[in-house]
Design an enzyme around this catalytic site. Structure first.
Site, PDB file in Angstrom:
ATOM      1  CG  HIS A   1      -0.485  -0.473   2.408  1.00 39.47           C
ATOM      2  ND1 HIS A   1      -0.060  -1.423   2.826  1.00 39.47           N
ATOM      3  CD2 HIS A   1      -0.059   0.395   3.479  1.00 39.47           C
ATOM      4  CE1 HIS A   1       0.562  -1.284   4.309  1.00 39.47           C
ATOM      5  NE2 HIS A   1       0.655   0.056   4.535  1.00 39.47           N
ATOM      6  CG  MET A   2       2.196   5.228  -2.550  1.00 40.08           C
ATOM      7  SD  MET A   2       2.283   5.828  -4.262  1.00 40.08           S
ATOM      8  CE  MET A   2       0.887   6.599  -4.298  1.00 40.08           C
TER       9      MET A   2
END
Length: 177
Positions: free
Chosen positions: A94-95
């Site tokens: 996840h960014m």
DNA sequence: GTTCTAGAAC
DNA sequence: GTTCTAGAAC
């Protein structure tokens, strides 16, 4: 540990989704650490930043592009950081798309702070550049990560060194106004 | 990742 | 005595 899989449920929740297409989804962070805090995730089962190779470049570039687009659309003119934690707690790559005010009741601990403001935070540009040049992400070692998270508090916008978290939060409010 | 809380720090 | 942080959570 069941809680490490929490994002897999969260990303499927339409109430949290900001954007959803055939290969990525963007959701609101359930415990935002700033006024605006989103997560960009691939539907493809990539557990962590450690698993990335050059073959993931098109996907990561799309995540970067869509993340910046959402920040522009929903960010109310705020400045943003885009990147990944070196040692994430939750499964599924996840960014973080996080506004740089860090004005949030959910920002509580030194670990929270240092995870976004030290070498523990790997900017999206660096992830992409590393994959293009060496085919993997050059990450800090476990001991470097631990040192980063234990680093004394420092303001990300000036030279102020807060003695504790309440002092940091009072100080951050000045940069917001 | 969060919640809770003992005991350290003040 | 109160505030704050660090570590357990079966």
């Amino acid at each position: 540990m069941a809680w490490t899989y929490g994002l897999l449920d969260a990303m499927k929740d339409p109430r949290l989704q900001i954007h959803n297409d055939y290969d990525i989804v963007i959701i609101k962070d359930c415990y935002p650490k700033a006024e605006v805090h989103f997560l960009v995730l691939p539907w493809k089962n990539i557990p962590s930043i450690k698993d990335l190779t050059g073959s993931h470049l098109p996907l990561l570039k799309k995540m970067d592009l869509k993340g910046r687009e959402i920040a522009r659309e929903k960010g109310g003119g705020r400045k943003f950081k885009f990147g990944y934690h070196a040692e994430p707690s939750m499964k599924r790559l996840h960014m973080h798309v996080i506004s740089d005010d860090f004005n949030s009741v959910s920002l509580k601990t030194k670990k929270h702070w240092n995870s976004y403001t030290t070498g523990f935070f790997i900017p999206s540009e660096k992830v992409i550049k590393d994959l293009e040049s060496i085919g993997r992400v050059n990450l800090p070692s476990t001991s470097q990560c631990s040192l980063n998270l234990k680093t004394p508090l420092k303001c990300h916008k000036c030279s102020y060194l807060p003695g504790n978290m309440p002092a940091l939060k009072l100080h951050l409010a000045k940069h917001v106004e």
